[in-house]
Motif scaffolding. Structure first.
Motif, PDB file in Angstrom:
ATOM      1  N   THR A  77     139.534 -52.256  58.283  1.00 46.62           N
ATOM      2  CA  THR A  77     138.233 -52.819  57.931  1.00 46.62           C
ATOM      3  C   THR A  77     138.330 -53.568  56.609  1.00 46.62           C
ATOM      4  O   THR A  77     137.774 -54.658  56.446  1.00 46.62           O
ATOM      5  CB  THR A  77     137.175 -51.703  57.807  1.00 46.62           C
ATOM      6  N   THR A  78     139.062 -52.967  55.662  1.00 41.91           N
ATOM      7  CA  THR A  78     139.165 -53.530  54.309  1.00 41.91           C
ATOM      8  C   THR A  78     140.601 -53.803  53.882  1.00 41.91           C
ATOM      9  O   THR A  78     140.823 -54.579  52.956  1.00 41.91           O
ATOM     10  CB  THR A  78     138.560 -52.551  53.293  1.00 41.91           C
ATOM     11  N   GLY A  79     141.559 -53.144  54.529  1.00 41.84           N
ATOM     12  CA  GLY A  79     142.941 -53.160  54.057  1.00 41.84           C
ATOM     13  C   GLY A  79     143.272 -51.957  53.191  1.00 41.84           C
ATOM     14  O   GLY A  79     144.369 -51.870  52.638  1.00 41.84           O
ATOM     15  N   MET A  80     142.348 -51.016  53.107  1.00 39.46           N
ATOM     16  CA  MET A  80     142.528 -49.807  52.295  1.00 39.46           C
ATOM     17  C   MET A  80     143.680 -48.948  52.823  1.00 39.46           C
ATOM     18  O   MET A  80     143.784 -48.702  54.018  1.00 39.46           O
ATOM     19  CB  MET A  80     141.239 -48.985  52.319  1.00 39.46           C
ATOM     20  N   LEU A  81     144.542 -48.506  51.898  1.00 40.48           N
ATOM     21  CA  LEU A  81     145.596 -47.561  52.244  1.00 40.48           C
ATOM     22  C   LEU A  81     145.154 -46.185  51.771  1.00 40.48           C
ATOM     23  O   LEU A  81     145.144 -45.902  50.573  1.00 40.48           O
ATOM     24  CB  LEU A  81     146.917 -47.967  51.588  1.00 40.48           C
ATOM     25  N   ASN A  82     144.775 -45.341  52.701  1.00 40.02           N
ATOM     26  CA  ASN A  82     144.241 -44.028  52.347  1.00 40.02           C
ATOM     27  C   ASN A  82     145.363 -43.053  51.968  1.00 40.02           C
ATOM     28  O   ASN A  82     146.466 -43.120  52.512  1.00 40.02           O
ATOM     29  CB  ASN A  82     143.423 -43.462  53.509  1.00 40.02           C
ATOM     30  N   PRO A  83     145.090 -42.135  51.047  1.00 39.29           N
ATOM     31  CA  PRO A  83     146.123 -41.220  50.526  1.00 39.29           C
ATOM     32  C   PRO A  83     146.405 -40.062  51.479  1.00 39.29           C
ATOM     33  O   PRO A  83     146.027 -38.911  51.221  1.00 39.29           O
ATOM     34  CB  PRO A  83     145.508 -40.740  49.210  1.00 39.29           C
ATOM     35  N   VAL A  84     147.113 -40.356  52.570  1.00 40.50           N
ATOM     36  CA  VAL A  84     147.304 -39.335  53.599  1.00 40.50           C
ATOM     37  C   VAL A  84     148.153 -38.167  53.098  1.00 40.50           C
ATOM     38  O   VAL A  84     147.998 -37.041  53.577  1.00 40.50           O
ATOM     39  CB  VAL A  84     147.923 -39.940  54.880  1.00 40.50           C
ATOM     40  N   GLU A  85     149.050 -38.416  52.138  1.00 41.25           N
ATOM     41  CA  GLU A  85     149.856 -37.306  51.615  1.00 41.25           C
ATOM     42  C   GLU A  85     148.979 -36.281  50.900  1.00 41.25           C
ATOM     43  O   GLU A  85     149.114 -35.072  51.102  1.00 41.25           O
ATOM     44  CB  GLU A  85     150.933 -37.829  50.656  1.00 41.25           C
ATOM     45  N   LYS A  86     148.053 -36.773  50.073  1.00 45.30           N
ATOM     46  CA  LYS A  86     147.156 -35.867  49.345  1.00 45.30           C
ATOM     47  C   LYS A  86     146.206 -35.168  50.309  1.00 45.30           C
ATOM     48  O   LYS A  86     145.943 -33.960  50.182  1.00 45.30           O
ATOM     49  CB  LYS A  86     146.377 -36.641  48.286  1.00 45.30           C
ATOM     50  N   ILE A  87     145.689 -35.905  51.268  1.00 42.29           N
ATOM     51  CA  ILE A  87     144.809 -35.289  52.262  1.00 42.29           C
ATOM     52  C   ILE A  87     145.577 -34.255  53.072  1.00 42.29           C
ATOM     53  O   ILE A  87     145.087 -33.156  53.355  1.00 42.29           O
ATOM     54  CB  ILE A  87     144.204 -36.371  53.183  1.00 42.29           C
ATOM     55  N   GLY A  88     146.811 -34.598  53.433  1.00 41.49           N
ATOM     56  CA  GLY A  88     147.634 -33.677  54.216  1.00 41.49           C
ATOM     57  C   GLY A  88     147.884 -32.359  53.505  1.00 41.49           C
ATOM     58  O   GLY A  88     147.891 -31.300  54.139  1.00 41.49           O
TER      59      GLY A  88
END
Length: 372
Positions: free
Chosen positions: A148-159
């Protein structure tokens, strides 16, 4: 088929997929294959092994291919992985996270929905608080690169938060896998979902799921759909050497095998990531020189696709901008942000630095023509 005999494309696709592919990937589709044939099934098995290696750990994970678009794979994963008595937490900050929640709603999957701002990363404290307060949650799903925006979400921190809470973690890596290194073990992902026509640079027609095998094995009989039963599709491929349950997209699969080989020849994900990052750098610097501003700050921006704000000009008309760029050989994407006027330009596919320089020149020409 000699790839050189194929005609050139009339324009370059600067989109998040489908995207511009090499002539050699296209040429791979010129041969017909039988879905029962051992030669074809051997190609499927090699693809499955290669995907697992790209995700980081061949001993722990397995993979399964599924007909349809990437969203088919998202729905297959959700409707197979979450049991009837399970509860899903959906973390969203854009249209594709919201699509996960819509799938859950339509399929009757009990779920909680954290719908954050499109222009900021997910609130980690809110996620942690939700998991601590709602013991019924069994699964958590998030989009890695929110296009939608090009945002790279922090999947490591969420994980880390998800695994500390003992939940199953589903990562929609549709637009990032193959272009950004994702080590599933390091992320804590139990399922990772992507599609043939994204960063691996194949063509549309199927998606794939890389799954922690022990977790996938526990889902037998849980699927809410026949055709989207991820477990049964995996079991059939395992037991029959790469056989699909129903008609497989043979030409697309062969093209994907070629694309995987080209990814390896380029130098793997690290090298492709560097190319995408350079494409992005040239794009952003050039667009800023021409007066366009990115929607997101640099620290949150992926190298996959970039959203730009509409310029504050009475001369600006997106449709004219789009058509004029198309006539010069470039196709871009309209915006998808709900409360700001934007358009998007992708950096992935068979796109290189010289292409981005040509694009900037074309944008400059179009902008000047719109001022006349």
């Amino acid at each position: 088929m000699n790839p050189e005999l194929l005609p050139d494309n009339p324009y370059l696709l600067l989109t998040p997929g489908p995207l511009s592919t090499t002539k050699t990937v296209k040429a791979a589709m010129y041969r017909d294959w039988c879905t029962w044939d051992s030669d074809y099934n051997a190609i499927v098995q090699q693809i499955r092994e290669d995907l697992v290696r790209l995700a980081g750990d061949g001993e722990t994970f397995t993979s399964v291919l599924m007909q349809g678009s990437g969203t088919f794979c998202v729905e297959a994963t959700l409707t197979t992985a979450v049991p009837p008595d399970g509860r899903l937490l959906v973390i969203a900050n854009g249209a594709y996270g919201c699509r996960i929640a819509e799938i859950a709603r339509r399929q009757g999957i009990d779920h909680e929905f954290i719908n954050g701002d499109e222009c900021t990363p997910p609130d980690l404290d809110r996620i942690e608080a939700c998991l601590q307060s709602d013991a019924a949650i069994t699964h958590v799903a998030v989009v890695h690169c929110e296009t939608t925006t090009g945002m790279l979400n922090p999947v490591e921190k969420i994980g880390r938060i998800v695994k500390t809470s003992g939940k199953c973690f589903i990562v929609d890596a549709m637009s990032s896998f193959g272009g950004i290194l994702v080590d599933m073990e390091a992320v804590g992902a139990d399922y990772l979902i992507s599609s043939a026509n994204k960063c691996i640079q194949g063509v549309p027609g199927f998606g794939f799921v890389i799954a922690r095998q022990t977790v996938l094995e526990q889902t037998r009989g849980q699927a809410r759909s026949l055709s989207l039963d991820l477990y049964d599709q995996w079991r059939t491929m395992e037991d029959h050497g790469g056989k699909w349950r129903f008609t497989s997209p043979t030409h697309v699969v062969r093209a994907f095998a070629q694309a995987l080989g080209e990814l390896a020849a380029e130098g793997g994900i690290e090298t492709r990531h560097a190319r995408y990052r350079e494409n992005h750098r040239i794009l952003v610097e050039g667009m800023q020189r021409l007066g366009f501003q990115p929607l997101l700050p640099a620290q949150w921006q992926s190298p996959i696709i970039t959203a730009f704000l509409y310029p504050r000009s009475e001369d600006w008309q997106f449709q004219k901008f789009y058509e004029d760029l198309k006539s010069r050989g470039f196709v871009i994407y309209p915006g998808k942000v709900t409360d700001r006027e934007t358009f998007r330009i992708g950096n992935i596919g068979d796109v290189h630095a010289e292409d981005m320089h040509r694009l900037i020149d074309a944008v400059g020409d179009v902008v000047n023509s719109m001022k006349r």
